[in-house]
Design an enzyme around this catalytic site. Sequence first.
Site, PDB file in Angstrom:
ATOM      1  N   CYS A   8     -10.624 -14.576 -13.428  1.00 62.31           N
ATOM      2  CA  CYS A   8     -10.391 -13.565 -14.473  1.00 62.31           C
ATOM      3  C   CYS A   8      -9.845 -14.167 -15.760  1.00 62.31           C
ATOM      4  O   CYS A   8      -9.799 -13.499 -16.787  1.00 62.31           O
ATOM      5  CB  CYS A   8      -9.462 -12.482 -13.944  1.00 62.31           C
ATOM      6  SG  CYS A   8     -10.183 -11.622 -12.541  1.00 62.31           S
TER       7      CYS A   8
ATOM      8  N   HIS B 183      -7.003  -8.634 -19.844  1.00 64.57           N
ATOM      9  CA  HIS B 183      -7.975  -8.604 -18.754  1.00 64.57           C
ATOM     10  C   HIS B 183      -7.861  -7.253 -18.043  1.00 64.57           C
ATOM     11  O   HIS B 183      -6.763  -6.738 -17.840  1.00 64.57           O
ATOM     12  CB  HIS B 183      -7.698  -9.753 -17.781  1.00 64.57           C
ATOM     13  CG  HIS B 183      -8.503  -9.642 -16.534  1.00 64.57           C
ATOM     14  ND1 HIS B 183      -9.875  -9.540 -16.555  1.00 64.57           N
ATOM     15  CD2 HIS B 183      -8.124  -9.555 -15.223  1.00 64.57           C
ATOM     16  CE1 HIS B 183     -10.308  -9.426 -15.309  1.00 64.57           C
ATOM     17  NE2 HIS B 183      -9.271  -9.427 -14.493  1.00 64.57           N
TER      18      HIS B 183
ATOM     19  N   ASN C 212     -13.285  -4.007 -13.019  1.00 64.05           N
ATOM     20  CA  ASN C 212     -12.951  -5.408 -13.291  1.00 64.05           C
ATOM     21  C   ASN C 212     -14.237  -6.246 -13.226  1.00 64.05           C
ATOM     22  O   ASN C 212     -14.772  -6.476 -12.145  1.00 64.05           O
ATOM     23  CB  ASN C 212     -11.930  -5.884 -12.253  1.00 64.05           C
ATOM     24  CG  ASN C 212     -11.482  -7.317 -12.476  1.00 64.05           C
ATOM     25  OD1 ASN C 212     -12.028  -8.029 -13.324  1.00 64.05           O
ATOM     26  ND2 ASN C 212     -10.501  -7.749 -11.703  1.00 64.05           N
TER      27      ASN C 212
HETATM   28  N1  COA Z   1      -8.180   4.012  -1.211  1.00 64.40           N
HETATM   29  C1  COA Z   1      -7.148   4.522  -0.506  1.00 64.40           C
HETATM   30  N2  COA Z   1      -6.165   3.752  -0.027  1.00 64.40           N
HETATM   31  C2  COA Z   1      -6.226   2.438  -0.239  1.00 64.40           C
HETATM   32  C3  COA Z   1      -7.284   1.847  -0.953  1.00 64.40           C
HETATM   33  C4  COA Z   1      -8.287   2.696  -1.454  1.00 64.40           C
HETATM   34  N3  COA Z   1      -9.330   2.229  -2.149  1.00 64.40           N
HETATM   35  N4  COA Z   1      -7.066   0.517  -1.019  1.00 64.40           N
HETATM   36  C5  COA Z   1      -5.925   0.275  -0.366  1.00 64.40           C
HETATM   37  N5  COA Z   1      -5.425   1.432   0.113  1.00 64.40           N
HETATM   38  C6  COA Z   1      -4.214   1.651   0.900  1.00 64.40           C
HETATM   39  C7  COA Z   1      -3.749   0.430   1.634  1.00 64.40           C
HETATM   40  O1  COA Z   1      -4.428   0.286   2.853  1.00 64.40           O
HETATM   41  C8  COA Z   1      -2.284   0.756   1.832  1.00 64.40           C
HETATM   42  O2  COA Z   1      -2.175   1.610   2.926  1.00 64.40           O
HETATM   43  P1  COA Z   1      -0.913   1.504   3.924  1.00 64.40           P
HETATM   44  O3  COA Z   1       0.287   1.800   3.088  1.00 64.40           O
HETATM   45  O4  COA Z   1      -1.209   2.536   4.968  1.00 64.40           O
HETATM   46  O5  COA Z   1      -0.933   0.096   4.436  1.00 64.40           O
HETATM   47  C9  COA Z   1      -1.905   1.538   0.583  1.00 64.40           C
HETATM   48  O6  COA Z   1      -3.159   1.992   0.023  1.00 64.40           O
HETATM   49  C10 COA Z   1      -1.186   0.709  -0.448  1.00 64.40           C
HETATM   50  O7  COA Z   1      -1.890  -0.531  -0.572  1.00 64.40           O
HETATM   51  P2  COA Z   1      -1.435  -1.597  -1.617  1.00 64.40           P
HETATM   52  O8  COA Z   1      -2.310  -2.793  -1.517  1.00 64.40           O
HETATM   53  O9  COA Z   1       0.039  -1.797  -1.487  1.00 64.40           O
HETATM   54  O10 COA Z   1      -1.755  -0.799  -2.969  1.00 64.40           O
HETATM   55  P3  COA Z   1      -1.408  -1.193  -4.412  1.00 64.40           P
HETATM   56  O11 COA Z   1      -0.648  -0.120  -5.082  1.00 64.40           O
HETATM   57  O12 COA Z   1      -0.860  -2.595  -4.495  1.00 64.40           O
HETATM   58  O13 COA Z   1      -2.849  -1.191  -5.098  1.00 64.40           O
HETATM   59  C11 COA Z   1      -4.459  -2.823  -5.812  1.00 64.40           C
HETATM   60  C12 COA Z   1      -3.848  -2.070  -4.626  1.00 64.40           C
HETATM   61  C13 COA Z   1      -5.505  -3.798  -5.300  1.00 64.40           C
HETATM   62  C14 COA Z   1      -5.094  -1.805  -6.731  1.00 64.40           C
HETATM   63  C15 COA Z   1      -3.337  -3.586  -6.567  1.00 64.40           C
HETATM   64  O14 COA Z   1      -2.569  -4.306  -5.648  1.00 64.40           O
HETATM   65  C16 COA Z   1      -3.858  -4.528  -7.608  1.00 64.40           C
HETATM   66  O15 COA Z   1      -4.388  -4.132  -8.620  1.00 64.40           O
HETATM   67  N6  COA Z   1      -3.621  -5.836  -7.416  1.00 64.40           N
HETATM   68  C17 COA Z   1      -3.932  -6.844  -8.425  1.00 64.40           C
HETATM   69  C18 COA Z   1      -5.384  -7.007  -8.702  1.00 64.40           C
HETATM   70  C19 COA Z   1      -5.552  -8.101  -9.728  1.00 64.40           C
HETATM   71  O16 COA Z   1      -4.901  -8.141 -10.731  1.00 64.40           O
HETATM   72  N7  COA Z   1      -6.374  -9.056  -9.437  1.00 64.40           N
HETATM   73  C20 COA Z   1      -6.391 -10.223 -10.306  1.00 64.40           C
HETATM   74  C21 COA Z   1      -7.573 -10.328 -11.055  1.00 64.40           C
HETATM   75  S1  COA Z   1      -9.007 -10.219 -10.095  1.00 64.40           S
END
Ligand code: COA
Length: 333
Positions: A111, A252, A282
């Site tokens: 990214c 980004h 993304n």
């Molecule tokens: N729909 C519903 N629930 C979802 C889901 C979806 N699409 N994806 C994950 N979940 C669930 C998980 O299973 C978890 O459930 P649990 O509490 O029962 O275990 C819960 O939602 C929370 O998951 P978590 O990973 O803690 O969520 P989050 O708030 O961190 O959001 C992302 C997930 C991926 C959106 C976030 O972590 C993120 O944006 N990370 C960085 C991405 C990034 O910057 N990448 C770098 C460049 S590529």
Amino acid sequence: MPATITAISHFLPSDIIDNSYFEKYLDTSDEWIIARTGIKERRFLKEGATSDLIVPAAQKLFKDYNINPEEIDTIIVATVTPDHMFPNTAAVVQHKLGMKNVWGFDISAACSGFLFALRTACSLVESGTSKKVLLCGADKMTSIMDLNDRATAVLFGDGAGVCLIEMSDDPNMGLIDHILHIDGDGGRYLKQIAGGSFKPASHETVDNKEHYIFQDGQNVFKAAVKGMADVSVEIMERNNLTHEDIAYLVPHQANLRIISATADRMGLNPEKVMINIQKFGNTTAATIPICLSEWYSQGKIKKGDNIVLSGFGAGFTWGAILLRWNMNQRGLI
Ligand code: COA
């Protein structure tokens, strides 16, 4: 004299995939995706490879700016979804566009790919090695996405942004400053596990889905919030810029919450932050040039504007670039 962007364009596939697509077969919801990421829809390229995203963007660039492709001497492609491991995607693009007298290469920085490639392209021009660089940030993320994994399937899309890099005609305009970092300790949180020399493709790697994006979202999120905000503030401070001096932050587009945290640390009002994650998700190396191209084509960027580009991605890789925009207002293309 710094190098600068002298033309910009982008391409997005026509197939729009909104959140309801995932609601039909994954345990997810439009509300969850919007609340946690800010994404409403993204574009999927059904046929073709990353070069097929770049080629139409480049053809539009040549047409809109009346550029003779024969004058371009270098092609750089930032991508983590190259058409092949080898040959490089730059060569595929060269061939498809029928360009001559050109060399080029791919840059892998996920990214942050566009930032790393922009710094490289400008350095080539500033050193006199290149005169005109076709700089491409493009990814076909659907080629490495597990559409059955709700944690990653909803996040990504396909797209390309391209620009031309040449010497600036003004010593105060163009690429003014950069802060770029890598830290391989972050590799364990975001990676494509198999397919490289570390773990070549096998039946086992396919069965284990190790050719898809692996992401520990929470750890990447925490590192991205800190990394992107830190470098964005640092580049403002060391160039003696306040929030009033900044025309735009071009972050980004991985997560709206990461973008907001960065903008807040910089003290920027929402209208100074380029955001299109709701439409395209993304697109990895393409998010920053697509934003710049959209805003510029809508007549929203003026010559002399201070623009901070900021990104964070797998590696970890991250950084910020200060651009002083050196193209005149042209309005809608
Ligand atoms: N729909 C519903 N629930 C979802 C889901 C979806 N699409 N994806 C994950 N979940 C669930 C998980 O299973 C978890 O459930 P649990 O509490 O029962 O275990 C819960 O939602 C929370 O998951 P978590 O990973 O803690 O969520 P989050 O708030 O961190 O959001 C992302 C997930 C991926 C959106 C976030 O972590 C993120 O944006 N990370 C960085 C991405 C990034 O910057 N990448 C770098 C460049 S590529």
